[in-house]
Design an enzyme around this catalytic site. Structure first.
Site, PDB file in Angstrom:
ATOM      1  N   ARG A  50      -6.490 -12.429  -3.837  1.00 20.50           N
ATOM      2  CA  ARG A  50      -6.215 -13.248  -5.016  1.00 20.50           C
ATOM      3  C   ARG A  50      -5.601 -12.363  -6.097  1.00 20.50           C
ATOM      4  NH1 ARG A  50     -12.084 -16.349  -5.495  1.00 20.50           N
ATOM      5  NH2 ARG A  50     -11.955 -17.530  -3.527  1.00 20.50           N
ATOM      6  N   ASP A  52      -3.864 -11.702  -9.902  1.00 21.31           N
ATOM      7  CA  ASP A  52      -4.065 -12.182 -11.268  1.00 21.31           C
ATOM      8  C   ASP A  52      -2.784 -12.763 -11.847  1.00 21.31           C
ATOM      9  OD1 ASP A  52      -6.706 -11.242 -11.216  1.00 21.31           O
ATOM     10  OD2 ASP A  52      -6.096  -9.248 -11.906  1.00 21.31           O
ATOM     11  N   TYR A 110      -1.519  -2.329  -2.152  1.00 16.48           N
ATOM     12  CA  TYR A 110      -0.865  -2.679  -3.412  1.00 16.48           C
ATOM     13  C   TYR A 110       0.075  -1.554  -3.832  1.00 16.48           C
ATOM     14  CZ  TYR A 110      -3.853  -6.708  -4.515  1.00 16.48           C
ATOM     15  OH  TYR A 110      -4.487  -7.937  -4.516  1.00 16.48           O
ATOM     16  N   ARG A 197      -5.013  -2.115 -11.562  1.00 17.78           N
ATOM     17  CA  ARG A 197      -4.427  -1.964 -12.892  1.00 17.78           C
ATOM     18  C   ARG A 197      -5.236  -0.995 -13.758  1.00 17.78           C
ATOM     19  NH1 ARG A 197      -3.992  -7.955 -14.875  1.00 17.78           N
ATOM     20  NH2 ARG A 197      -3.451  -6.902 -16.840  1.00 17.78           N
TER      21      ARG A 197
END
Length: 259
Positions: A50, A52, A110, A197
């Site tokens: 999921r 953001d 990622y 992040r």
């Protein structure tokens, strides 16, 4: 009832995130609405991860079940002809009934992309993070190696994280420069809310020279989010791939093209 898997590419700029929300536009919501039209009946999807609000997907993997008799080609073309231009199915294929896009995944990958230049880019504004002061990728990479292993990532966990445990296993992490860009590649079994992040923002402190390399280990061991770096902007983050056991026949994601 047949089970289908698909690879989804999307630009997350105008979405509230992957997950459907009652009063906001989401990638999942757009996909389910279109797949339901193609199937002529409601379709619910599950995803590998999921993302953001503002985060992008290069090779997000989904699965869905349907009794509708459609070929892979019909699912692909029927969906892409109705999806908005910032969401695209890259392929669709039938899979075993025990395949699950989330639970069958061995790891997620990622990439965080930083445009490191004095002037902002007019073309890449919503596709990369921009940092105008110089970054040194080499100390960032060395400091990041403290995050490899099965560790407690409480210091990099978002306040709204709903995971029952802060433990995650990072198998690979690398920071390197490509021209004007500094890239952070990370692979783990799973990720906490805002984890990548927050790691990126912390490593930026090292790359700018404001913090020493050893500080990243201290932040990790302290397990205190307030002691870590900033939550880096969402537009630099991409879900690059999910890895699955070979027995499910999920195609490997092609090499990521940005930058």
């Amino acid at each position: 009832m047949g089970r289908w898997a698909a690879e989804v590419e999307y630009l997350g700029t105008r979405y509230s995130g992957w997950q459907s929300q009652p009063h906001a536009i989401s990638v999942q919501g757009e996909l389910e609405a279109v797949l339901s039209k193609v199937a002529a009946q409601p379709v619910a999807i599950s995803a590998a991860g999921r993302t953001d609000a503002g985060v992008h997907g290069y090779a997000q993997i989904i699965h869905f079940d349907s009794v509708a008799e459609r070929s892979p080609h019909a699912w692909l073309l029927g969906s892409n002809s109705q999806l908005p231009s910032d969401i695209s199915l890259r392929w669709v294929q039938g899979v075993r009934a025990d395949f699950h896009a989330r639970h069958s995944a061995l790891a997620r990958r990622y990439r965080y992309v930083i445009h490191n230049h004095r002037a902002r880019s007019a073309l890449l504004g919503d596709r990369v993070a921009w940092l105008k002061w110089p970054l040194d990728a080499e100390p960032m990479h060395r400091a990041a190696q403290a995050l490899v292993g099965e560790l407690d990532f409480s210091a990099f966990r978002g306040a709204q994280c709903q995971s029952s445990t802060p433990m995650r296993c990072v198998t690979d992490i690398a920071v390197y420069r490509r021209g004007e860009f500094v890239l952070l590649d990370i692979r783990a079994n799973a990720f906490l809310h805002h984890m990548v992040r927050n790691i990126a923002g912390t490593l930026m402190e090292v790359g700018s020279g404001r913090r020493p390399e050893a500080w990243v280990r201290q932040v990790l061991d302290g397990r205190d989010r307030s002691q870590a770096g900033m939550n880096a902007p969402p537009e630099g983050l991409y879900l690059v791939a999910a890895d699955y056991p070979a027995e499910f026949g999920i195609p490997a994601a092609p090499e990521f093209w940005l930058p």
